[in-house]
Design an enzyme around this catalytic site. Structure first.
Site, PDB file in Angstrom:
ATOM      1  N   LYS A  14       0.852  -1.256  -0.065  1.00 52.32           N
ATOM      2  CA  LYS A  14      -0.053  -0.193   0.129  1.00 52.32           C
ATOM      3  C   LYS A  14       0.960   1.148  -0.098  1.00 52.32           C
ATOM      4  CE  LYS A  14      -2.087  -0.858   3.978  1.00 52.32           C
ATOM      5  NZ  LYS A  14      -1.406  -2.143   4.282  1.00 52.32           N
ATOM      6  N   ARG A  90      -8.788   1.215   9.791  1.00 54.65           N
ATOM      7  CA  ARG A  90      -8.431  -0.095   9.944  1.00 54.65           C
ATOM      8  C   ARG A  90      -9.246  -0.648  10.891  1.00 54.65           C
ATOM      9  NH1 ARG A  90      -2.513   0.886   9.248  1.00 54.65           N
ATOM     10  NH2 ARG A  90      -1.260  -1.196   9.528  1.00 54.65           N
ATOM     11  N   ARG A 129      12.399  -5.306   4.146  1.00 56.24           N
ATOM     12  CA  ARG A 129      12.162  -3.958   3.876  1.00 56.24           C
ATOM     13  C   ARG A 129      12.868  -2.840   4.697  1.00 56.24           C
ATOM     14  NH1 ARG A 129       5.834  -1.794   4.937  1.00 56.24           N
ATOM     15  NH2 ARG A 129       6.321  -1.923   7.105  1.00 56.24           N
ATOM     16  N   ARG A 162      12.020  -0.992  10.187  1.00 59.49           N
ATOM     17  CA  ARG A 162      11.169  -0.794  11.466  1.00 59.49           C
ATOM     18  C   ARG A 162      11.301  -1.774  12.503  1.00 59.49           C
ATOM     19  NH1 ARG A 162       5.538   0.566   8.184  1.00 59.49           N
ATOM     20  NH2 ARG A 162       4.758  -0.867   9.789  1.00 59.49           N
ATOM     21  N   ARG A 173       0.920  -8.674  13.354  1.00 64.46           N
ATOM     22  CA  ARG A 173       0.114  -7.659  12.765  1.00 64.46           C
ATOM     23  C   ARG A 173      -0.975  -8.233  11.638  1.00 64.46           C
ATOM     24  NH1 ARG A 173       5.313  -4.868  10.506  1.00 64.46           N
ATOM     25  NH2 ARG A 173       3.620  -3.590   9.409  1.00 64.46           N
TER      26      ARG A 173
HETATM   27  P1  AMP Z   1       1.632   0.764   9.053  1.00 69.31           P
HETATM   28  O1  AMP Z   1       2.776   1.715   8.856  1.00 69.31           O
HETATM   29  O2  AMP Z   1       0.342   1.372   8.298  1.00 69.31           O
HETATM   30  O3  AMP Z   1       1.935  -0.610   8.785  1.00 69.31           O
HETATM   31  O4  AMP Z   1       1.272   0.861  10.733  1.00 69.31           O
HETATM   32  C1  AMP Z   1       2.123   0.651  11.701  1.00 69.31           C
HETATM   33  C2  AMP Z   1       1.635   0.515  13.113  1.00 69.31           C
HETATM   34  O5  AMP Z   1       1.043   1.751  13.249  1.00 69.31           O
HETATM   35  C3  AMP Z   1       0.134  -0.348  13.036  1.00 69.31           C
HETATM   36  O6  AMP Z   1       0.792  -1.651  13.357  1.00 69.31           O
HETATM   37  C4  AMP Z   1      -0.383   0.195  14.080  1.00 69.31           C
HETATM   38  O7  AMP Z   1       0.215  -0.084  15.426  1.00 69.31           O
HETATM   39  C5  AMP Z   1      -0.434   1.621  14.161  1.00 69.31           C
HETATM   40  N1  AMP Z   1      -1.408   2.152  13.042  1.00 69.31           N
HETATM   41  C6  AMP Z   1      -1.209   2.793  11.995  1.00 69.31           C
HETATM   42  N2  AMP Z   1      -2.360   3.072  11.290  1.00 69.31           N
HETATM   43  C7  AMP Z   1      -3.413   2.783  12.314  1.00 69.31           C
HETATM   44  C8  AMP Z   1      -5.030   2.752  12.312  1.00 69.31           C
HETATM   45  N3  AMP Z   1      -5.494   3.273  11.163  1.00 69.31           N
HETATM   46  N4  AMP Z   1      -5.591   2.501  13.390  1.00 69.31           N
HETATM   47  C9  AMP Z   1      -4.686   1.818  14.579  1.00 69.31           C
HETATM   48  N5  AMP Z   1      -3.565   1.878  14.307  1.00 69.31           N
HETATM   49  C10 AMP Z   1      -2.666   2.266  13.357  1.00 69.31           C
END
Ligand code: AMP
Length: 215
Positions: A14, A90, A129, A162, A173
Protein backbone atom coordinates in the site's frame (compact mmCIF):
# COMPACT_ATOMS: atom_id res chain seq x y z
CA UNK A 1 -11.44 15.69 -5.67
CA UNK A 2 -10.52 12.01 -5.85
CA UNK A 3 -10.47 10.18 -2.53
CA UNK A 4 -9.02 6.70 -2.18
CA UNK A 5 -8.66 4.32 0.71
CA UNK A 6 -5.83 1.82 0.37
CA UNK A 7 -6.79 -1.40 2.12
CA UNK A 8 -4.87 -4.61 2.58
CA UNK A 9 -2.61 -6.55 4.91
CA UNK A 10 0.59 -4.99 6.22
CA UNK A 11 3.38 -5.39 3.69
CA UNK A 12 1.08 -5.82 0.73
CA UNK A 13 2.51 -2.71 -0.93
CA UNK A 14 0.00 0.00 0.00
CA UNK A 15 2.71 2.46 1.02
CA UNK A 16 4.83 1.93 -2.09
CA UNK A 17 1.82 2.34 -4.38
CA UNK A 18 0.49 5.36 -2.46
CA UNK A 19 3.89 7.03 -2.62
CA UNK A 20 4.08 6.57 -6.39
CA UNK A 21 0.47 7.51 -7.15
CA UNK A 22 0.64 10.64 -5.00
CA UNK A 23 3.86 11.72 -6.73
CA UNK A 24 2.50 11.12 -10.23
CA UNK A 25 -0.87 12.81 -9.64
CA UNK A 26 -0.03 15.37 -6.95
CA UNK A 27 -2.34 13.66 -4.49
CA UNK A 28 -2.00 14.10 -0.74
CA UNK A 29 -0.75 10.85 0.85
CA UNK A 30 -2.04 10.40 4.41
CA UNK A 31 -0.41 7.41 6.10
CA UNK A 32 -1.48 7.00 9.73
CA UNK A 33 1.50 4.68 10.31
CA UNK A 34 3.91 7.39 9.06
CA UNK A 35 2.26 10.02 11.26
CA UNK A 36 2.50 7.76 14.32
CA UNK A 37 6.17 6.97 13.62
CA UNK A 38 6.90 10.69 13.23
CA UNK A 39 5.16 11.47 16.53
CA UNK A 40 7.15 8.71 18.24
CA UNK A 41 10.42 10.02 16.78
CA UNK A 42 9.58 13.51 18.03
CA UNK A 43 8.70 12.04 21.42
CA UNK A 44 5.35 13.86 21.59
CA UNK A 45 2.61 12.81 24.02
CA UNK A 46 0.77 11.11 21.16
CA UNK A 47 3.95 9.36 20.06
CA UNK A 48 4.63 8.08 23.55
CA UNK A 49 1.07 6.73 23.84
CA UNK A 50 1.23 5.08 20.41
CA UNK A 51 4.66 3.46 20.71
CA UNK A 52 3.63 0.50 22.85
CA UNK A 53 0.89 -0.43 20.37
CA UNK A 54 3.00 0.05 17.25
CA UNK A 55 5.97 -1.92 18.61
CA UNK A 56 3.78 -4.86 19.57
CA UNK A 57 1.84 -4.87 16.29
CA UNK A 58 -1.46 -3.90 17.93
CA UNK A 59 -3.79 -1.14 16.76
CA UNK A 60 -3.58 2.29 18.33
CA UNK A 61 -7.02 3.13 19.87
CA UNK A 62 -9.64 4.36 17.37
CA UNK A 63 -10.16 7.64 19.22
CA UNK A 64 -6.47 8.59 18.88
CA UNK A 65 -6.27 7.75 15.18
CA UNK A 66 -9.62 9.38 14.39
CA UNK A 67 -8.48 12.68 15.98
CA UNK A 68 -5.22 12.49 14.08
CA UNK A 69 -6.97 12.05 10.73
CA UNK A 70 -9.50 14.81 11.45
CA UNK A 71 -6.61 17.14 12.17
CA UNK A 72 -4.87 16.20 8.91
CA UNK A 73 -8.06 16.93 6.99
CA UNK A 74 -8.54 20.27 8.71
CA UNK A 75 -5.06 21.32 7.63
CA UNK A 76 -5.54 20.08 4.09
CA UNK A 77 -5.18 22.44 1.15
CA UNK A 78 -8.64 22.17 -0.42
CA UNK A 79 -7.22 22.57 -3.94
CA UNK A 80 -5.43 19.17 -3.88
CA UNK A 81 -6.65 16.97 -6.72
CA UNK A 82 -6.87 13.90 -4.51
CA UNK A 83 -6.25 12.22 -1.17
CA UNK A 84 -4.97 8.70 -0.51
CA UNK A 85 -5.61 7.21 2.93
CA UNK A 86 -2.95 4.58 3.46
CA UNK A 87 -3.53 2.28 6.44
CA UNK A 88 -6.68 4.13 7.52
CA UNK A 89 -9.40 3.12 8.27
CA UNK A 90 -8.34 -0.11 9.95
CA UNK A 91 -11.51 -0.86 11.90
CA UNK A 92 -15.23 -0.51 11.19
CA UNK A 93 -15.36 2.23 13.85
CA UNK A 94 -12.68 4.20 11.97
CA UNK A 95 -14.55 3.71 8.69
CA UNK A 96 -17.70 5.14 10.29
CA UNK A 97 -15.68 8.09 11.56
CA UNK A 98 -14.38 8.78 8.06
CA UNK A 99 -17.92 8.53 6.66
CA UNK A 100 -19.04 11.17 9.17
CA UNK A 101 -16.14 13.51 8.41
CA UNK A 102 -16.70 13.12 4.66
CA UNK A 103 -20.41 13.81 4.91
CA UNK A 104 -19.81 16.89 7.11
CA UNK A 105 -17.43 18.22 4.46
CA UNK A 106 -19.48 17.09 1.44
CA UNK A 107 -16.72 14.80 0.26
CA UNK A 108 -17.46 11.50 -1.48
CA UNK A 109 -15.25 8.43 -1.36
CA UNK A 110 -14.11 7.56 -4.89
CA UNK A 111 -12.96 4.00 -4.15
CA UNK A 112 -11.51 1.64 -1.56
CA UNK A 113 -8.67 -0.27 -3.21
CA UNK A 114 -7.92 -3.70 -1.77
CA UNK A 115 -4.35 -4.90 -2.40
CA UNK A 116 -3.88 -8.66 -2.17
CA UNK A 117 -0.84 -10.93 -2.06
CA UNK A 118 0.17 -14.27 -0.61
CA UNK A 119 0.90 -14.11 3.15
CA UNK A 120 4.27 -15.83 2.97
CA UNK A 121 5.37 -13.32 0.33
CA UNK A 122 4.23 -10.55 2.67
CA UNK A 123 6.38 -11.90 5.52
CA UNK A 124 9.34 -12.16 3.15
CA UNK A 125 8.81 -8.61 1.90
CA UNK A 126 8.48 -7.09 5.36
CA UNK A 127 11.56 -8.71 6.83
CA UNK A 128 13.55 -7.29 3.88
CA UNK A 129 12.00 -3.80 3.98
CA UNK A 130 14.12 -0.68 4.52
CA UNK A 131 12.86 2.90 4.78
CA UNK A 132 14.53 6.26 4.33
CA UNK A 133 14.77 8.27 7.52
CA UNK A 134 14.67 11.54 5.56
CA UNK A 135 12.05 11.17 2.83
CA UNK A 136 10.22 7.95 3.77
CA UNK A 137 11.03 6.17 0.47
CA UNK A 138 10.57 2.40 0.72
CA UNK A 139 13.12 -0.19 -0.49
CA UNK A 140 13.37 -3.94 -0.28
CA UNK A 141 16.66 -5.78 -0.30
CA UNK A 142 15.05 -8.72 -2.14
CA UNK A 143 12.70 -7.10 -4.64
CA UNK A 144 13.65 -3.42 -4.93
CA UNK A 145 17.14 -2.92 -3.50
CA UNK A 146 18.69 0.55 -3.12
CA UNK A 147 21.63 1.22 -5.47
CA UNK A 148 23.94 1.58 -2.47
CA UNK A 149 23.37 -0.42 0.72
CA UNK A 150 21.49 1.46 3.48
CA UNK A 151 21.40 4.68 1.40
CA UNK A 152 18.30 6.22 -0.19
CA UNK A 153 18.35 6.44 -4.02
CA UNK A 154 16.13 9.54 -4.00
CA UNK A 155 17.69 11.78 -1.32
CA UNK A 156 20.80 9.99 -0.04
CA UNK A 157 19.24 9.64 3.45
CA UNK A 158 20.02 6.78 5.78
CA UNK A 159 17.86 3.65 5.46
CA UNK A 160 16.52 1.80 8.53
CA UNK A 161 14.32 -1.19 9.34
CA UNK A 162 11.10 -0.70 11.30
CA UNK A 163 11.00 -2.14 14.83
CA UNK A 164 7.71 -3.92 14.01
CA UNK A 165 9.14 -5.61 10.90
CA UNK A 166 10.37 -8.65 12.82
CA UNK A 167 8.82 -11.96 11.93
CA UNK A 168 6.93 -12.59 15.22
CA UNK A 169 5.47 -9.05 15.19
CA UNK A 170 4.60 -9.36 11.50
CA UNK A 171 2.58 -12.52 12.27
CA UNK A 172 0.75 -10.64 15.06
CA UNK A 173 0.02 -7.75 12.69
CA UNK A 174 -1.39 -10.17 10.10
CA UNK A 175 -3.67 -11.64 12.75
CA UNK A 176 -4.85 -8.17 13.80
CA UNK A 177 -5.49 -7.43 10.12
CA UNK A 178 -7.66 -10.53 9.67
CA UNK A 179 -9.70 -9.82 12.78
CA UNK A 180 -10.04 -6.01 12.82
CA UNK A 181 -9.48 -4.76 9.29
CA UNK A 182 -10.64 -7.51 6.91
CA UNK A 183 -14.33 -6.78 7.78
CA UNK A 184 -13.86 -3.48 5.91
CA UNK A 185 -13.70 -5.42 2.65
CA UNK A 186 -17.42 -6.20 2.95
CA UNK A 187 -18.12 -2.74 4.33
CA UNK A 188 -16.94 -1.11 1.08
CA UNK A 189 -18.08 -3.94 -1.19
CA UNK A 190 -21.66 -3.48 0.01
CA UNK A 191 -21.42 0.20 -0.89
CA UNK A 192 -20.15 -0.66 -4.40
CA UNK A 193 -16.82 1.09 -3.75
CA UNK A 194 -14.36 -1.83 -3.62
CA UNK A 195 -11.70 -2.35 -6.30
CA UNK A 196 -9.21 -5.22 -6.12
CA UNK A 197 -5.55 -5.15 -7.15
CA UNK A 198 -3.30 -8.20 -7.07
CA UNK A 199 0.02 -6.93 -5.75
CA UNK A 200 2.13 -10.06 -5.61
CA UNK A 201 4.14 -9.14 -8.72
CA UNK A 202 6.87 -6.64 -9.52
CA UNK A 203 6.21 -3.06 -8.33
CA UNK A 204 5.93 -1.72 -11.94
CA UNK A 205 3.34 -4.35 -12.85
CA UNK A 206 1.41 -3.80 -9.61
CA UNK A 207 1.34 -0.08 -10.33
CA UNK A 208 0.01 -0.61 -13.86
CA UNK A 209 -2.72 -2.85 -12.41
CA UNK A 210 -3.56 -0.18 -9.87
CA UNK A 211 -3.96 2.48 -12.58
CA UNK A 212 -6.17 0.06 -14.52
CA UNK A 213 -8.34 -0.58 -11.43
CA UNK A 214 -8.79 3.17 -10.87
CA UNK A 215 -10.05 3.83 -14.41
P1 AMP B 1 1.57 0.85 9.05
O1 AMP B 1 2.72 1.76 8.82
O2 AMP B 1 0.33 1.25 8.32
O3 AMP B 1 1.93 -0.61 8.85
O4 AMP B 1 1.22 0.99 10.61
C1 AMP B 1 2.16 0.67 11.61
C2 AMP B 1 1.46 0.57 12.95
O5 AMP B 1 0.87 1.83 13.29
C3 AMP B 1 0.31 -0.43 13.03
O6 AMP B 1 0.73 -1.76 13.27
C4 AMP B 1 -0.50 0.13 14.20
O7 AMP B 1 0.13 -0.14 15.43
C5 AMP B 1 -0.38 1.64 13.95
N1 AMP B 1 -1.44 2.15 13.06
C6 AMP B 1 -1.29 2.66 11.82
N2 AMP B 1 -2.46 3.03 11.31
C7 AMP B 1 -3.39 2.72 12.24
C8 AMP B 1 -4.80 2.82 12.29
N3 AMP B 1 -5.51 3.32 11.26
N4 AMP B 1 -5.44 2.41 13.42
C9 AMP B 1 -4.75 1.92 14.45
N5 AMP B 1 -3.42 1.76 14.47
C10 AMP B 1 -2.74 2.16 13.37
Amino acid sequence: MKTYIFLGAPGVGKGTMAEKLSKDYDYRHISTGDILRRETRNNTELGQEAKQYVDSGQLVPDRVVADMVSQELENLDSSVPGIIFDGFPRTVEQARHLDRVFSENQIQLTAAVLFEADEELIVKRLTARWLCRECGAIFNTLFNPPKEPAKCDSCGGELYQRSDDQEATIRDRLQVYRKETAPLIDYYKQRGLLRRVFSGGQPQKNYRDLLEALK
